[in-house]
Design a protein around this motif. Structure first.
Motif, mmCIF file in Angstrom:
data_model
loop_
_atom_site.group_PDB
_atom_site.id
_atom_site.type_symbol
_atom_site.label_atom_id
_atom_site.label_comp_id
_atom_site.label_asym_id
_atom_site.label_seq_id
_atom_site.Cartn_x
_atom_site.Cartn_y
_atom_site.Cartn_z
ATOM 1 N N ILE A 244 23.604 50.732 17.410
ATOM 2 C CA ILE A 244 24.035 49.336 17.351
ATOM 3 C C ILE A 244 22.975 48.484 18.037
ATOM 4 N N ARG A 245 22.395 47.564 17.277
ATOM 5 C CA ARG A 245 21.312 46.695 17.764
ATOM 6 C C ARG A 245 21.926 45.444 18.386
ATOM 7 N N CYS A 246 21.529 45.165 19.636
ATOM 8 C CA CYS A 246 22.229 44.140 20.418
ATOM 9 C C CYS A 246 21.312 43.056 20.962
ATOM 10 N N GLY A 247 20.213 42.772 20.264
ATOM 11 C CA GLY A 247 19.347 41.685 20.666
ATOM 12 C C GLY A 247 18.800 41.856 22.066
ATOM 13 N N TRP B 212 11.538 42.721 25.281
ATOM 14 C CA TRP B 212 11.595 41.343 25.784
ATOM 15 C C TRP B 212 13.060 41.027 26.024
ATOM 16 N N ASP B 213 13.478 41.040 27.296
ATOM 17 C CA ASP B 213 14.886 40.821 27.618
ATOM 18 C C ASP B 213 15.128 39.351 27.939
ATOM 19 N N GLU B 214 16.313 39.050 28.488
ATOM 20 C CA GLU B 214 16.680 37.662 28.755
ATOM 21 C C GLU B 214 15.773 37.008 29.792
ATOM 22 N N ALA B 215 15.108 37.814 30.609
ATOM 23 C CA ALA B 215 14.208 37.267 31.620
ATOM 24 C C ALA B 215 12.825 36.945 31.059
ATOM 25 N N ALA C 128 10.311 46.132 17.316
ATOM 26 C CA ALA C 128 11.023 44.850 17.336
ATOM 27 C C ALA C 128 10.333 43.845 18.249
ATOM 28 N N SER C 129 9.734 44.323 19.332
ATOM 29 C CA SER C 129 9.083 43.410 20.273
ATOM 30 C C SER C 129 7.923 42.665 19.629
ATOM 31 N N PHE C 130 7.232 43.297 18.690
ATOM 32 C CA PHE C 130 6.136 42.627 18.000
ATOM 33 C C PHE C 130 6.648 41.652 16.940
ATOM 34 N N VAL C 131 7.790 41.972 16.323
ATOM 35 C CA VAL C 131 8.332 41.128 15.254
ATOM 36 C C VAL C 131 8.782 39.770 15.785
ATOM 37 N N VAL C 132 9.348 39.734 16.999
ATOM 38 C CA VAL C 132 9.965 38.496 17.485
ATOM 39 C C VAL C 132 8.967 37.515 18.080
ATOM 40 N N GLU C 133 7.695 37.876 18.153
ATOM 41 C CA GLU C 133 6.721 37.042 18.855
ATOM 42 C C GLU C 133 6.190 35.874 18.025
ATOM 43 N N GLN C 134 6.584 35.743 16.766
ATOM 44 C CA GLN C 134 6.106 34.679 15.891
ATOM 45 C C GLN C 134 7.052 34.533 14.706
ATOM 46 N N LEU C 135 6.921 33.432 13.993
ATOM 47 C CA LEU C 135 7.550 33.350 12.686
ATOM 48 C C LEU C 135 6.809 34.297 11.754
#
Length: 347
Positions: free
Chosen positions: A241-244, A264-267, A307-314
């Motif tokens: 289960i993927r939880c952002g 990349w967490d909430e911090a 996932a960490s690389f995917v979220v770094e840009q559009l």
């Protein structure tokens, strides 16, 4: 030699539109940190997209291009910039099906205030295992990834069963708008044929009629309930289960439940530009990690780094293949991030 990982997800040209909460145009283009593909108007941004594409790139972060595959339906409006970017990841990844009589599949991601919507602008072209059999280089991969409703997943699995001598690892991602309680009976019918089931937290709770918002307790409850329904051949399946920003929780019949934190967490939210495709990229990384490590807890680390690389840009992350033995993604080393994450979790 066949492919290790093939996605049955689609290739899409994504359009990003940014609106104020009242629906008026903001003029915002939200340039990604790593650069743009191409631009149309000040409030509309275009990028390569599609769940299958993101999954393939998530795997490509770890595997050479020749071990990954995907069909790209290339219409009569296929931009040269798109072609160049796809080729940069490795032309061996892509099988192009050309159609001069139609355009490429397109969709719009509409950001209205804090809310995100998604709509197709053109008809979808769905892929099945039979399509792979028509392409010798893609036929009978070790792992197939599919994103769809439970009823369509049943059709995909039935097709796969009819291909003699092929028993792929099945990685199933339920499509968000069909993650509703009414779909649970259809999902239960196919769970015994699913090796890895991976909804995100909201999708898992919605399917099971568990109240939102997600909490660690309700996410773990959801995983256990899916397992109790008999996931996996001979009860060997895994629920992920993927939880952002909360990370990911996984459990299997013979695998104790465990949390892996997000890279990349909430911090560290300043690194998160857009989460579109993060779950798809996670699952491509998971398939690659299972192939390379043969251990589910290690594979979740690979997935988390993808996932960490995917979220770094559009759009998709950028690759630098100058050193063929150490490709850089967004200017960083996936192996470096993997070791950092491994130290954090004590693996």
């Amino acid at each position: 030699m066949g492919k290790h990982f093939v996605s049955l997800g689609m290739f899409i040209i994504d359009q990003f539109q940014f609106l104020a909460a009242d629906g008026t145009e903001t003029g915002q283009s939200q340039d990604p940190q790593v650069g743009t593909l191409f631009r149309s108007t000040p409030c509309i941004h275009l990028e390569i997209g599609g769940g299958g594409t993101y999954a393939a790139i998530g795997a490509r972060i770890w595997l050479p291009a020749h071990e990954i595959g995907m069909i790209v339906d290339r219409g009569n409006d296929f931009p040269e910039d798109v072609q160049r970017q796809l080729d940069a990841y490795g032309s061996e990844m892509w099988h192009f099906r050309d159609n001069a009589n139609r355009g490429t599949t397109r969709a719009v991601n509409i950001y209205r205030g804090e809310h995100r919507g998604f709509n197709y602008l053109t008809p979808r072209i769905r892929l099945t295992p039979v399509d792979l059999e028509d392409v010798p280089s893609l036929a009978r991969p070790d792992t197939i990834h599919f994103i769809c409703s439970p009823s369509r997943a049943a059709d995909i699995l039935a097709e796969a069963d009819n291909i003699q001598g092929w028993t792929p690892t099945t990685l199933y991602e339920p499509i968000p708008d069909r993650c509703v309680p009414e779909e649970l009976p259809a999902l239960q019918k196919i769970l015994s044929r699913i090796d890895i089931l991976s909804p995100n937290a909201e999708e898992a709770l919605s399917l099971l009629s568990i109240p939102l918002p997600p909490t660690p307790h309700t996410i773990q409850e959801a995983a256990r309930r899916f397992l109790d329904m008999g996931i996996g051949p001979s009860s060997r399946g895994i629920v992920v289960i993927r939880c952002g920003a909360m990370g990911a929780f996984f459990e299997g019949h013979d695998t104790p439940g465990k949390w892996i934190p997000a890279f990349w967490d909430e911090a560290t939210t300043g690194h998160v530009v857009d989460v579109t495709g993060a779950g798809n990229g996670f699952l491509g990384g998971l398939a690659a990690g299972l192939f390379l490590s043969r251990k589910i807890d290690e594979a979740i680390l690979y997935a988390t780094v993808s996932a960490s690389f995917v979220v770094e840009q559009l759009g998709l992350p950028k690759v630098d293949t100058t050193d063929p033995n150490n490709n850089l993604w967004n200017g960083d080393s996936p192996r470096r991030r993997l070791e950092e994450l491994r130290r954090r979790v004590g693996l």
